[in-house]
Scaffold this active site. Structure first.
Site, PDB file in Angstrom:
ATOM      1  N   HIS A 243      10.155 -26.622  -0.092  1.00 29.90           N
ATOM      2  CA  HIS A 243       9.705 -27.861  -0.739  1.00 29.90           C
ATOM      3  C   HIS A 243       8.621 -27.601  -1.777  1.00 29.90           C
ATOM      4  O   HIS A 243       8.024 -28.526  -2.301  1.00 29.90           O
ATOM      5  CB  HIS A 243       9.201 -28.844   0.329  1.00 29.90           C
ATOM      6  CG  HIS A 243      10.313 -29.298   1.239  1.00 29.90           C
ATOM      7  ND1 HIS A 243      10.922 -30.519   1.123  1.00 29.90           N
ATOM      8  CD2 HIS A 243      10.941 -28.652   2.251  1.00 29.90           C
ATOM      9  CE1 HIS A 243      11.871 -30.618   2.037  1.00 29.90           C
ATOM     10  NE2 HIS A 243      11.905 -29.492   2.733  1.00 29.90           N
TER      11      HIS A 243
ATOM     12  N   LYS B 286     -13.632  -0.397  -4.491  1.00 30.40           N
ATOM     13  CA  LYS B 286     -14.766  -0.041  -3.622  1.00 30.40           C
ATOM     14  C   LYS B 286     -15.856   0.634  -4.442  1.00 30.40           C
ATOM     15  O   LYS B 286     -17.038   0.356  -4.266  1.00 30.40           O
ATOM     16  CB  LYS B 286     -14.301   0.909  -2.507  1.00 30.40           C
ATOM     17  CG  LYS B 286     -13.424   0.250  -1.466  1.00 30.40           C
ATOM     18  CD  LYS B 286     -13.117   1.214  -0.342  1.00 30.40           C
ATOM     19  CE  LYS B 286     -12.029   0.695   0.560  1.00 30.40           C
ATOM     20  NZ  LYS B 286     -11.523   1.708   1.478  1.00 30.40           N
TER      21      LYS B 286
ATOM     22  N   GLU C 233       0.818  -1.217   0.000  1.00 28.24           N
ATOM     23  CA  GLU C 233       0.000   0.000   0.000  1.00 28.24           C
ATOM     24  C   GLU C 233       0.848   1.262   0.000  1.00 28.24           C
ATOM     25  O   GLU C 233       0.405   2.317  -0.434  1.00 28.24           O
ATOM     26  CB  GLU C 233      -0.921  -0.004   1.224  1.00 28.24           C
ATOM     27  CG  GLU C 233      -2.382  -0.029   0.854  1.00 28.24           C
ATOM     28  CD  GLU C 233      -3.321  -0.003   2.050  1.00 28.24           C
ATOM     29  OE1 GLU C 233      -2.879  -0.182   3.201  1.00 28.24           O
ATOM     30  OE2 GLU C 233      -4.520   0.204   1.823  1.00 28.24           O
TER      31      GLU C 233
HETATM   32  O1  PA5 Z   1      -3.539   1.265   5.805  1.00 26.03           O
HETATM   33  C1  PA5 Z   1      -4.670   1.671   5.563  1.00 26.03           C
HETATM   34  O2  PA5 Z   1      -4.939   2.865   5.544  1.00 26.03           O
HETATM   35  C2  PA5 Z   1      -5.805   0.693   5.319  1.00 26.03           C
HETATM   36  O3  PA5 Z   1      -5.355  -0.612   5.288  1.00 26.03           O
HETATM   37  C3  PA5 Z   1      -6.842   0.816   6.429  1.00 26.03           C
HETATM   38  O4  PA5 Z   1      -6.248   0.570   7.650  1.00 26.03           O
HETATM   39  C4  PA5 Z   1      -8.007  -0.134   6.205  1.00 26.03           C
HETATM   40  O5  PA5 Z   1      -8.594   0.091   4.959  1.00 26.03           O
HETATM   41  C5  PA5 Z   1      -9.046   0.016   7.289  1.00 26.03           C
HETATM   42  O6  PA5 Z   1      -9.482   1.336   7.373  1.00 26.03           O
HETATM   43  P1  PA5 Z   1     -10.278   1.872   8.618  1.00 26.03           P
HETATM   44  O7  PA5 Z   1      -9.397   1.822   9.790  1.00 26.03           O
HETATM   45  O8  PA5 Z   1     -10.655   3.274   8.262  1.00 26.03           O
HETATM   46  O9  PA5 Z   1     -11.479   0.988   8.786  1.00 26.03           O
END
Ligand code: PA5
Length: 432
Positions: free
Chosen positions: A306, A420, A285
């Site tokens: 393996h 999304k 990310e």
């Molecule tokens: O690193 C990030 O920003 C994402 O992985 C969020 O943590 C994830 O989408 C969850 O978001 P939220 O904490 O708003 O529910």
């Protein structure tokens, strides 16, 4: 001194010292950008100094909540996904069997999947148990967590009544923007607030990680002290001969440029399972943007030697490995002596599994290098909260620097909105 050591012996054939040195000036600038908040994504740099700036009042309130939860329940469900889930899960799975506190509730997770059977089985497992739940969502709008929260809140209200349930529900969210915060106020849920300037995947050292980790019986002060030690060490100098997180970042950057676009993080200790998942999120990310970014993948060795081992040794030469190691396990097991050598293990009698595992690591590192796979190694001294706090912070710094070196903003994630949008359209979500 840090308990993390970094070894680049098996990557030097691929990256010369002068190539590393050529990055020094840029690394110095980027380090200053991080510290002075003058680089990309500077509004999300709160994680940089969480270890030194977290008030002790947060520890006090987490620890008093821990005591109450341990008294009240034998099952604790953490509801969250991505950065609001993986840090806690990684720490708990890495450390719970060596945790300092006993008689802690069993920790369950929800909201990280929309699998119907998973949630049905979870609800079944919670029947007859004393339960508390913790919704962790910075935005408060994440679909998976919201669905799991609704399911579990209904379960709790049926079991304990509305008022009884409200004393067993904890919400961890951002105070200003999250609508969950309003709900928590209305319903009287205990709340912990997440800092606005810390993104999900960098939030393991906030209450998103600390509360569940404490409830699992892990010493969170020790955990944070580990992170603090590394914060100090990595803040004080950006010199690549001193700052091993930046040296690791420099290797990653240069190897990527040479076509090694996949990093296989391979652990030789099974307790790293979710640490690898946490790391993959952090890298994927943070760095995967603008047509760039190492593809993070993981393996459990020797298991995967393996299976994947063949691909690593002789497949497309587009990957490098980083071995994740622990110097010594918490428990020592030796190959016992036997009068009969029918299994042919006589030559290993008296040797520990750690010793044999270490030889498997050395054997793989040299074989893979010969096969054209450069490899790095990150070694922890021991499996402890202190060491894990160090490792989390080390990776955060390294990934931030790798992102900056490749010119992307490591602290946003615009790409995750695309699926999304499609999903919500298919679900006919009313527009807001
Ligand atoms: O690193 C990030 O920003 C994402 O992985 C969020 O943590 C994830 O989408 C969850 O978001 P939220 O904490 O708003 O529910």
């Amino acid at each position: 001194m840090m308990d993390i050591s970094f070894n680049d012996d098996y990557a030097k054939e691929f990256v010369s010292n002068s190539e590393i040195c050529s990055l020094q000036e840029n690394v110095d600038h980027l380090h200053a950008d991080l510290e002075k908040k003058t680089g990309q994504g500077s509004e999300y740099l709160g994680w940089l100094h969480l270890p030194s700036r977290t008030p002790s009042s947060l520890f006090d309130s987490i620890l008093s909540t821990q005591n109450e939860i341990i008294r009240k329940c034998d099952a604790f469900v953490c509801i969250g996904i991505g950065g609001s889930y993986l840090g806690a899960r990684a720490a708990i799975s890495f450390l719970s069997s060596v945790a300092s506190k006993e008689d802690t509730p069993e920790i369950y997770f929800a909201g990280h999947t929309m699998c119907s059977d998973y949630h049905a089985e979870l609800l079944r497992a919670l029947e007859g148990r004393e339960v508390c739940i913790n919704l962790i969502s910075k935005s408060g709008t994440t679909l998976e967590s919201a669905i799991a929260f609704r399911l579990l809140r209904n379960f709790m209200e049926k079991k304990y009544g509305k008022e009884g349930a409200s004393r067993r529900i904890i919400v961890t969210t951002e105070s200003k923007k999250s609508m969950i915060n309003d709900l928590a106020k209305e319903e009287g849920y205990l709340s912990f607030h997440l800092p606005e300037d810390v993104g999900g995947r960098f939030s393991v050292l906030t209450s998103a990680g600390l509360l569940p980790i404490a409830i699992a019986g892990i010493d969170i002060r020790d955990f944070m002290d580990g992170a603090l030690l590394v914060e100090k060490e990595l803040t004080k100098s950006s010199d690549l001969s001193l700052n091993t997180a930046y040296l690791y970042a420099a290797y990653r950057h240069l190897l990527f440029q040479k076509g090694k676009t996949i990093e296989l993080m391979a652990a030789f200790h099974s307790s790293f399972e979710y640490v690898l998942e946490w790391w993959k999120q952090l890298v994927g990310e943070s760095e995967g943007k603008g047509g760039k970014g190492i593809f993070p993948s993981s393996a459990h060795y020797t298991t995967d030697l393996h299976s994947l081992g063949q691909r690593v040794q002789e497949g497309t030469r587009n990957l490098f490995e980083t071995f994740l190691l622990v110097e010594k396990s918490s428990k020592v097991i030796e190959i016992e002596r036997s009068n009969f050598d029918r299994d042919g293990l006589g030559y290993l009698e008296g040797k520990s599994l750690d010793f044999i595992n270490e030889k498997a690591y050395k054997g793989s590192a040299t074989a893979h290098l010969e096969g054209g796979v450069p490899n790095l190694a990150i070694t922890l001294k021991e499996r402890s909260a202190h060491n894990l706090g160090q490792l989390f912070y080390f990776f955060e710094r390294a990934v931030a620097m790798t992102g900056y070196l490749s010119g992307v903003n490591p602290f946003d994630q615009p790409g995750v909105e695309f699926y999304k949008r499609n999903m919500f359209r298919l679900l006919n979500k009313p527009s807001q």
